[in-house]
Design an enzyme around this catalytic site. Structure first.
Site, PDB file in Angstrom:
ATOM      1  N   ASP A  90     -32.881  27.153  18.962  1.00 17.65           N
ATOM      2  CA  ASP A  90     -31.865  27.008  20.025  1.00 17.65           C
ATOM      3  C   ASP A  90     -30.902  25.848  19.762  1.00 17.65           C
ATOM      4  O   ASP A  90     -29.715  25.959  20.055  1.00 17.65           O
ATOM      5  CB  ASP A  90     -32.540  26.754  21.383  1.00 17.65           C
ATOM      6  CG  ASP A  90     -33.304  27.962  21.878  1.00 17.65           C
ATOM      7  OD1 ASP A  90     -33.081  29.059  21.344  1.00 17.65           O
ATOM      8  OD2 ASP A  90     -34.138  27.800  22.791  1.00 17.65           O
TER       9      ASP A  90
HETATM   10  P1  NAP Z   1     -37.000  26.655  19.535  1.00 15.57           P
HETATM   11  O1  NAP Z   1     -35.647  27.126  19.936  1.00 15.57           O
HETATM   12  O2  NAP Z   1     -38.102  26.796  20.489  1.00 15.57           O
HETATM   13  O3  NAP Z   1     -37.350  27.428  18.163  1.00 15.57           O
HETATM   14  C1  NAP Z   1     -38.507  27.158  17.458  1.00 15.57           C
HETATM   15  C2  NAP Z   1     -38.515  28.046  16.221  1.00 15.57           C
HETATM   16  O4  NAP Z   1     -39.598  27.596  15.403  1.00 15.57           O
HETATM   17  C3  NAP Z   1     -38.759  29.512  16.519  1.00 15.57           C
HETATM   18  O5  NAP Z   1     -37.585  30.247  16.290  1.00 15.57           O
HETATM   19  C4  NAP Z   1     -39.895  29.920  15.558  1.00 15.57           C
HETATM   20  O6  NAP Z   1     -39.503  31.070  14.798  1.00 15.57           O
HETATM   21  C5  NAP Z   1     -40.048  28.693  14.656  1.00 15.57           C
HETATM   22  N1  NAP Z   1     -41.443  28.422  14.300  1.00 15.57           N
HETATM   23  C6  NAP Z   1     -42.522  28.476  15.096  1.00 15.57           C
HETATM   24  N2  NAP Z   1     -43.621  28.165  14.408  1.00 15.57           N
HETATM   25  C7  NAP Z   1     -43.230  27.885  13.155  1.00 15.57           C
HETATM   26  C8  NAP Z   1     -43.926  27.497  11.984  1.00 15.57           C
HETATM   27  N3  NAP Z   1     -45.266  27.328  11.960  1.00 15.57           N
HETATM   28  N4  NAP Z   1     -43.211  27.316  10.852  1.00 15.57           N
HETATM   29  C9  NAP Z   1     -41.863  27.514  10.854  1.00 15.57           C
HETATM   30  N5  NAP Z   1     -41.166  27.861  11.953  1.00 15.57           N
HETATM   31  C10 NAP Z   1     -41.845  28.059  13.075  1.00 15.57           C
HETATM   32  O7  NAP Z   1     -36.955  25.135  19.097  1.00 15.57           O
HETATM   33  P2  NAP Z   1     -35.793  24.045  19.172  1.00 15.57           P
HETATM   34  O8  NAP Z   1     -34.631  24.469  18.331  1.00 15.57           O
HETATM   35  O9  NAP Z   1     -36.474  22.755  18.890  1.00 15.57           O
HETATM   36  O10 NAP Z   1     -35.289  24.104  20.676  1.00 15.57           O
HETATM   37  C11 NAP Z   1     -35.999  23.512  21.768  1.00 15.57           C
HETATM   38  C12 NAP Z   1     -35.862  24.372  23.029  1.00 15.57           C
HETATM   39  O11 NAP Z   1     -36.649  23.821  24.093  1.00 15.57           O
HETATM   40  C13 NAP Z   1     -34.442  24.426  23.528  1.00 15.57           C
HETATM   41  O12 NAP Z   1     -34.199  25.677  24.115  1.00 15.57           O
HETATM   42  C14 NAP Z   1     -34.419  23.350  24.593  1.00 15.57           C
HETATM   43  O13 NAP Z   1     -33.397  23.495  25.570  1.00 15.57           O
HETATM   44  C15 NAP Z   1     -35.778  23.567  25.205  1.00 15.57           C
HETATM   45  N6  NAP Z   1     -36.117  22.369  25.961  1.00 15.57           N
HETATM   46  C16 NAP Z   1     -36.529  21.261  25.318  1.00 15.57           C
HETATM   47  C17 NAP Z   1     -36.732  20.110  26.049  1.00 15.57           C
HETATM   48  C18 NAP Z   1     -37.148  18.832  25.399  1.00 15.57           C
HETATM   49  O14 NAP Z   1     -37.319  17.866  26.120  1.00 15.57           O
HETATM   50  N7  NAP Z   1     -37.301  18.794  24.086  1.00 15.57           N
HETATM   51  C19 NAP Z   1     -36.536  20.099  27.420  1.00 15.57           C
HETATM   52  C20 NAP Z   1     -36.110  21.267  28.047  1.00 15.57           C
HETATM   53  C21 NAP Z   1     -35.920  22.386  27.304  1.00 15.57           C
HETATM   54  P3  NAP Z   1     -40.617  32.007  14.130  1.00 15.57           P
HETATM   55  O15 NAP Z   1     -41.502  32.458  15.243  1.00 15.57           O
HETATM   56  O16 NAP Z   1     -39.848  33.115  13.491  1.00 15.57           O
HETATM   57  O17 NAP Z   1     -41.343  31.174  13.135  1.00 15.57           O
END
Ligand code: NAP
Length: 462
Positions: free
Chosen positions: A389
Site C-alpha cells: 500500500d
Molecule cells: P501491506 O500493504 O500490508 O503489504 C504487505 C505485503 O507484504 C503484501 O502485499 C504481501 O504480499 C507481502 N508479504 C507478506 N508476507 C511476505 C513475506 N513473507 N515475504 C515477502 N512479502 C510478503 O504493507 P505496507 O506497504 O507496509 O502497508 C501498511 C498498511 O497498513 C497500509 O495500508 C497502512 O495504511 C496500514 N496501516 C498502518 C499503520 C501503521 O501504524 N503502520 C496504521 C494504520 C494503517 P504477498 O502475500 O504476495 O507476499
C-alpha cells in the site's frame, strides 16, 4: 514511620516517577534515544509501584502481592510468546487491561464511597473514568480480535447504525450527567456502566482492520484520560500526570497517523474504510514481469545507488537481518545504500524502525518519506521488501481510489524497481497495486528473507 513521613516519601517517589515518564516520552520521539526512553519510563513505573507500597491507606499486602505475581507472570509470558508481528493486538489487549482496571477502581470507589457526601467534581471524574474505562475495554478487545482474525476484519455495518450509535452514546452520556447530579441513583450509574461496555463494541465493529492502529491509538488516549480521572478520584498525582501524558500522546499519534494516510479522524471512525473497496478499487491491468535471482543480483551489484523500501512483509518474513546482510554486501562493492521509511509502513507506528534497529541498521541510513522521495529519480534500483500500500501509485494517480491522496513512497520514479513478495497477495487495504505492472518494475517472488539471503549470496559471488 510517622504517617506524614510516609506520605512525604510517597509524594517524592511519585515526583521521581513523573519526571521519568516525561523524559521517557521525550526519548521515545527519536529512534536513537527510544530505547533509553523506554527504560526511563519503565523505571518511572517501578518507582510509582514502590511508592504506592508505602501508602498509609494499605490494609493488607497479601492481595497486592498476589496481583503483582499474577500480573508479572502474564506480562512475562506475553513478552516471550507473542511474536513481533502480533504486537498491535498485544498492545490492544494491554489497553483493555488498563481500561478495565480504571473502570473497576471507579466502580469500587462508587460502591464504597459514592453518595451525596462525595464532592461534585469527584463524582464527575468518577463517572467519566467509568464511562471511558468501560468503552475502552470492549473497544480494545474488539480491536485485538479484528487484528488477530477472531472478529471479522471488514467493517460490520447495518442500516441505521449511526443512529443506533448516537442513541447509545446519548443514553450513556445522559446516565452520566444524571448520576453526577443524583449520586444515590445507583441503577442509573450501573446502566451507564453497561452502556459503556456496549458502546465500545458498537464503536469499533464498523471500522475495518486497516484502520485498527489509529483506533487503538485513540483508545489508548481514552484509557489515559480514564486513568487521569482515576487520579482525581483517588487524589493520586502520578496517575493524573501519567494519564494525561498517555491521553494526549495517544491523541497526537492518532492525528499524525491520519495525516500520513491523508484521512480525517472522523473518516476513520465513521468512514467504514474497507467495506467499499471492491466497488472503487482500480484494476491494475497489464502484466507483471518476473526477474530471475541472478539478474536481480547483477542489477543490484552494478548499481551506484540502491534504496530498500520495507513494508509489512519484512515483519512477516522477519527479514531485517537478511536485508542488512544484502546491504552490507552491496556497500562492500561501493554501492550507496539507503532505506526509505513510510510513516505507516507495517502495522504500527515505527514498526520498520524497530525491526531495522534490531539488525543494527545505522539510523543515519533511514530516510523519512519527504527526504527520500526527491531521491528516487536518481536511484538505480529500489528494492521493495514486502511493502504494498505504501508504494501504491494509485494513491497519487487515481482520484477514485479509496486511498486517493495518501502520501506514498514514489518508487515508480526510480530507474528500476524490484519487488520482493510471495505471490499476488494484496496489501492491507485489499487494493490492487499498478506499480507491479509498470515497465520499471520486476517481480522477484518468494519469501522476503529467503530472497534477500539468496541475493546476498549471489552478490558476494559476482
Ligand atoms: P501491506 O500493504 O500490508 O503489504 C504487505 C505485503 O507484504 C503484501 O502485499 C504481501 O504480499 C507481502 N508479504 C507478506 N508476507 C511476505 C513475506 N513473507 N515475504 C515477502 N512479502 C510478503 O504493507 P505496507 O506497504 O507496509 O502497508 C501498511 C498498511 O497498513 C497500509 O495500508 C497502512 O495504511 C496500514 N496501516 C498502518 C499503520 C501503521 O501504524 N503502520 C496504521 C494504520 C494503517 P504477498 O502475500 O504476495 O507476499
Amino acid at each position: 514511620m510517622e504517617p506524614g513521613g510516609v506520605n512525604y516519601l510517597l509524594e517524592f517517589t511519585y515526583l521521581i516517577a513523573s519526571i521519568l515518564f516525561i523524559f521517557g516520552l521525550k526519548g521515545l520521539s527519536h529512534p536513537e534515544s527510544a530505547r533509553r526512553g523506554m527504560f526511563m519510563a519503565e523505571a518511572g513505573m517501578l518507582a510509582a509501584i514502590i511508592g504506592t507500597l508505602f501508602h498509609n491507606g494499605i490494609i493488607t499486602y497479601e492481595w497486592i502481592a498476589a496481583g503483582l505475581v499474577i500480573g508479572s507472570v502474564i506480562g512475562a509470558l506475553m513478552a516471550i510468546w507473542v511474536p513481533m508481528t502480533a504486537m498491535p493486538q498485544r498492545t490492544a489487549l494491554s489497553h483493555a487491561l488498563g481500561a478495565i482496571a480504571a473502570a473497576l477502581v471507579g466502580i469500587a470507589e462508587y460502591t464504597l464511597h459514592g453518595g451525596p457526601e462525595m464532592p461534585l467534581f469527584i463524582r464527575g471524574a468518577l463517572g467519566f473514568e467509568v464511562m471511558l474505562g468501560t468503552l475502552t475495554t470492549t473497544g480494545s478487545l474488539i480491536a485485538a480480535g479484528k487484528l488477530q482474525g477472531f472478529v471479522r476484519g471488514t467493517p460490520v455495518q447495518f442500516k441505521g447504525q449511526q443512529v443506533v450509535n448516537l442513541l447509545l452514546f446519548g443514553g450513556m452520556a445522559g446516565c452520566f450527567v444524571y448520576s453526577v447530579g443524583h449520586p444515590s441513583a445507583s441503577l442509573i450509574f450501573y446502566t451507564m456502566t453497561g452502556l459503556g461496555f456496549l458502546f465500545g463494541v458498537m464503536l469499533v465493529i464498523p471500522i475495518g482492520s486497516a484502520d485498527m492502529p489509529v483506533v487503538m491509538s485513540l483508545l489508548n488516549s481514552y484509557a489515559g484520560l480514564a486513568s487521569a480521572a482515576t487520579g482525581f478520584v483517588l487524589g493520586n498525582n502520578v496517575l493524573i500526570i501519567a494519564g494525561t501524558l498517555d491521553g494526549f500522546s495517544g491523541l497526537i499519534l492518532s492525528i499524525l497517523m491520519c495525516k500520513a494516510m491523508n484521512r480525517s479522524i472522523t473518516n476513520v471512525l465513521f468512514g467504514g474504510f474497507g467495506a467499499v473497496r471492491a466497488a472503487t478499487a482500480a484494476g491494475a491491468g497489464g502484466e507483471m514481469r518476473e526477474i530471475s535471482l541472478n539478474d536481480a543480483a547483477v542489477r543490484l551489484a552494478y548499481a551506484s545507488k540502491v534504496v530498500f523500501v520495507p513494508g509489512y512483509g519484512l515483519a512477516l518474513a522477519q527479514a531485517q537481518q537478511a536485508v542488512r546482510d544484502l546491504a552490507n554486501a552491496l556497500e562492500e562493492r561501493g554501492v550507496t545504500v539507503k532505506y526509505g521509511i513510510h510513516p505507516v509502513a507495517g502495522r504500527m507506528p515505527g514498526h520498520m524502525n524497530v525491526l531495522l534497529a534490531e539488525a543494527n541498521v545505522p539510523y543515519g541510513d533511514l530516510y523519512e518519506m519527504d527526504q527520500i522521495n526527491p531521491e528516487f529519480p536518481s536511484t538505480d534500483v529500489v528494492v521493495v521488501v514486502g511493502a504494498n500500500d505504501v508504494v501504491n501509485p494509485d494513491a497519487r494517480d487515481n482520484s477514485n481510489s479509496p486511498i486517493a491522496g495518501m502520501p506514498i513512497l514514489e518508487v515508480d520514479k526510480a530507474k528500476s524497481v524490484i519487488v520482493l513478495k510471495r505471490g499476488q497477495g494484496r496489501g492491507f487495504s485489499g487494493l490492487e497495486n499498478p506499480l507491479f505492472c509498470k515497465p520499471v518494475t520486476s517481480m522477484l517472488y518468494g519469501d522476503a528473507k529467503a530472497s534477500l539471503t539468496a541475493l546476498a549470496h549471489e552478490v558476494k559471488n559476482l
